[in-house]
Write an enzyme that holds these catalytic residues in place. Structure first.
Site, mmCIF file in Angstrom:
data_model
loop_
_atom_site.group_PDB
_atom_site.id
_atom_site.type_symbol
_atom_site.label_atom_id
_atom_site.label_comp_id
_atom_site.label_asym_id
_atom_site.label_seq_id
_atom_site.Cartn_x
_atom_site.Cartn_y
_atom_site.Cartn_z
ATOM 1 C CG ASP A 195 -2.051 -1.011 1.100
ATOM 2 O OD1 ASP A 195 -2.320 -1.462 -0.031
ATOM 3 O OD2 ASP A 195 -2.641 -1.363 2.142
ATOM 4 C CD GLU B 51 29.270 9.615 -12.094
ATOM 5 O OE1 GLU B 51 28.113 9.325 -11.772
ATOM 6 O OE2 GLU B 51 30.118 10.063 -11.283
ATOM 7 C CG HIS C 281 23.112 -2.201 -10.840
ATOM 8 N ND1 HIS C 281 23.625 -3.474 -10.691
ATOM 9 C CD2 HIS C 281 22.503 -1.897 -9.657
ATOM 10 C CE1 HIS C 281 23.345 -3.928 -9.478
ATOM 11 N NE2 HIS C 281 22.660 -2.990 -8.834
#
Length: 539
Positions: free
Chosen positions: A247, A301, A372
Site C-alpha cells: 500500500d 563516469e 545495473h
C-alpha cells in the site's frame, strides 16, 4: 497448520483472510517461528556481523556450540518476524505521539531511535551444520548452499578463495547479525556475545556496517535516505510481502500499475527441515563483502560524460554537471536521488519512485540495456526479448538486506581505508536467484542484447582477465533519440543526398569497480529449529 507460501500481501493484524489462503492464527504462528530481516529489513542504522567458527573437535565442544545456538532462540535473543512486526508498529505509534507534542521530524526520529530495540539474527552455513554433526535430516538441501560460496567462484567470476580476505578463507560455521540504532547498546550486546563465545574458545570475526544517511551533498542527515558509496540512494526496489508495504508503494512510490513490487512468500521462504512441521520456515542468505573503488567509478563516469557531451552539445564539448549526472544514471539506471533514467533525463522526481517498466524503451535509448537496475531486474524485458513468461522473470528476484562498511562519506580518500557494501540477500533458491542474476545477467555480456556488455556496477569478467578485453558497452548518443542519420558525412549518391546511416549509440568500456573480498552462503533457520539444536543428537 502449515501456511500457503503462494500468498502475497500478508497482514498479521487482519482476520480478513480469504478462505483459500492463510488464517490469521496460522500466519502469526509461522511469523513467531520465523526469524526477522527476511520478509522485511530490520531497518537499523548500525550493525555488527559476527562470523563464528566453533571448536568442534570433540563431542563436548560440539554439544556446547549447539546449546549456545539454542540459547539464542530459547532466551528470546533472536528476533522473530512477528516481534519485528510488533516493534515496528510500536515504533510508528511512538513517533506519531512525539510528533503530536510539537517535535520536529528530526527530533522525533532521534528520540524514537533511542528507545528502539536491538535486532538479532542467527544464520548457519552448510559447514556449520556438518561440523556440529546435526542430524542429516535437519540440514537444508539447496545444492549451492551445500557446496558453499568457495566452490562457486568460477561460476560467478569471483577471485579464488585463496585471495579472499583472511577471515573469509577459513571455514565459517555461523553468522550472528546484531543491529541497533543506538551504538552504545549495540556494543554492549556484542561484548556479551563475544564474552560467551570466548568461554567456548571462539574468537568471532566482526564486520561493522553503517547505513549512510547522507543528503545530496554528502552531509550526514538522520532524515536523509540511505546511500551507498558511489552516491546513489540504495534499497528502493525490493520484493514486498506485507500488505502495508505494498500500500505504501502504491501511495508513495508512484503506484504499482506499471511495476508490481509484491511477491509471494515462497520468493524467500522454504520449509526448514529442522523446524516445527507446521510453523518452521527459513531462508537462504548470500553474504558477500564487496569493495567499491569510488575513484575508479567516478573516473569512468566523467569519461562517459565527456562522450555524452560531445554528442549533446558538440560546440561546447566540456561535460556539464548534468552530463556527469546522466552518465551515472546510464550506468546505474537511476539518478543519485533514485529518479529512473527511463522516465526522464534529469534527477528530481523525489520519493524514490519505483513504478516504471522498460516497455516504452525497447531499444535502450533512455535506459541502456546494461544499466545495473535493468540487468538485475529486467521488468518485462525477458518476456519481450526471449518470450519468457513475466511470472518466471519475477521469481528470480532477490531480497537485498545489505549495509555499507568503511568511512561514511561519498568522497573516500586513500587514507580513509577501504569502503564498500556488506551485501546480503535472501531467496528460496541460491542457484535460481542470486547466482542466476550474477552469472547469467550481470556478468553475461550478451544479456539483455548481444554486445550489451557487463553490468557497470557489479558485473565482472573471469578473475585474472584484463579489463580491456571486456565489451565496450553501447550508450545513447542522445537521450531518447533513435536518430541514425549523419548529415555531416559525404552522402551516398544513390539515392542522391540521402544521409549516411549511423548507429544511435557509441561504444565505451566502463565498470568493474566492485571487487568481491570474501563471503559465504547461509541458511536462516526457524526459531524452533534453533531451540531443538540444544537437544539434538549427532548424525
Amino acid at each position: 497448520m502449515a501456511i500457503d507460501l503462494k500468498q502475497t500481501a500478508i497482514d498479521p493484524d487482519s482476520p480478513e483472510i480469504p478462505p483459500t489462503r492463510n488464517t490469521q492464527k496460522a500466519l502469526r504462528e509461522a511469523l513467531d517461528d520465523l526469524q526477522g530481516n527476511i520478509l522485511k529489513s530490520h531497518g537499523r542504522d548500525h550493525s555488527r556481523h559476527l562470523f563464528i567458527t566453533f571448536k568442534t573437535d570433540t563431542a563436548d565442544q560440539r554439544k556446547k556450540a549447539r546449546e549456545w545456538l539454542a540459547g539464542m532462540a530459547a532466551e528470546d535473543r533472536a528476533t522473530s518476524a512477528l516481534r519485528q512486526w510488533e516493534e515496528a508498529k510500536a515504533y510508528r505509534d511512538f513517533r506519531e505521539l512525539v510528533r503530536a507534542n510539537g517535535m520536529s521530524a528530526k527530533e522525533a526520529d532521534a528520540l524514537v531511535k533511542s528507545v528502539s530495540k536491538t535486532f538479532v539474527g542467527v544464520l548457519l552455513s552448510a559447514d556449520g551444520y556438518r561440523a556440529l554433526k546435526l542430524d542429516a535430516h535437519r540440514m537444508p538441501d539447496d545444492p549451492s548452499f551445500a557446496a558453499g560460496a568457495k566452490s562457486r567462484t568460477k561460476l560467478l567470476n569471483d577471485p579464488e578463495s585463496k585471495n579472499w580476505e583472511a577471515p573469509f578463507q577459513q571455514q565459517l560455521h555461523a553468522l550472528v547479525i546484531v543491529a541497533d540504532d543506538a551504538t552504545d547498546r549495540l556494543e554492549r550486546f556484542v561484548k556479551t556475545l563475544t564474552d560467551e563465545l570466548t568461554a567456548l574458545g571462539v574468537t568471532p570475526y566482526v564486520e561493522t556496517g553503517t547505513a549512510m544517511r547522507l543528503d545530496k551533498d554528502g552531509k550526514e542527515d538522520p532524515s536523509a535516505p540511505v546511500r551507498e558509496h558511489f552516491g546513489f540512494v540504495d534499497g528502493i526496489s525490493q520484493p514486498l510481502f506485507y500488505a502495508r508495504d505494498i500500500d505504501n508503494a502504491r501511495d508513495r512510490q508512484g503506484g504499482i500499475d506499471r511495476y508490481d513490487p509484491s511477491a509471494p512468500l515462497d520468493q524467500v521462504l522454504v520449509k526448514d527441515p529442522g523446524g516445527d512441521k507446521s510453523t518452521g520456515y527459513g531462508s537462504y542468505f548470500v553474504y558477500r563483502k564487496l569493495e567499491q573503488d569510488v575513484q575508479g567509478f567516478r573516473a569512468d563516469e566523467k569519461v562517459l560524460a565527456k562522450s555524452i557531451a560531445s554528442f549533446a552539445h558538440p560546440k561546447k564539448p566540456d561535460p556539464t554537471p548534468e552530463d556527469v549526472a546522466l552518465a551515472g544514471a546510464y550506468m546505474v539506471g537511476r539518478f543519485q536521488d533514485g529518479t529512473p533514467v527511463v522516465d526522464r533525463n534529469a534527477a528530481g522526481l523525489g520519493d524514490q519512485p519505483n513504478n516504471f517498466s522498460f516497455d516504452g524503451d525497447v531499444d535502450g535509448v533512455r535506459c541502456p540495456f546494461q544499466a545495473h537496475v535493468r540487468k538485475t531486474n529486467p521488468r518485462g524485458d525477458k518476456q519481450r526479448q526471449f518470450g519468457v513468461p513475466l511470472t518466471q522473470e519475477r521469481t528470480q528476484r532477490i531480497v537485498r538486506r545489505g549495509i555499507s562498511y568503511g568511512k561514511v562519506t561519498l568522497d573516500p580518500q586513500p587514507s580513509d581505508g577501504k569502503v564498500g557494501l556488506l551485501f546480503l540477500c535472501a531467496q528460496s533458491s541460491i542457484a535460481d536467484q542470486f547466482e542466476f542474476i550474477q552469472a547469467a545477467w550481470a556478468n553475461y555480456q550478451d544479456f539483455l542484447t548481444p554486445g550489451s556488455g557487463l553490468d557497470p556496477v557489479i558485473g565482472t569478467l573471469p578473475h585474472g582477465t584484463s579489463r580491456d578485453s571486456a565489451v565496450a558497452q553501447p550508450w545513447p548518443k542522445r537521450y531518447g533519440s533513435h536518430n541514425q542519420l549523419d548529415f555531416s558525412k559525404p552522402q551516398d549518391p544513390n539515392p542522391p543526398g540521402f544521409p549516411t546511416p549511423m548507429p544511435h549509440t557509441f561504444p565505451q568500456r566502463v565498470g568493474q569497480w566492485t571487487t568481491m573480498r570474501g563471503g559465504e552462503y547461509f541458511f536462516v533457520p526457524s526459531l524452533s529449529a534453533l531451540k531443538a539444536f540444544g537437544a539434538a543428537g549427532e548424525s
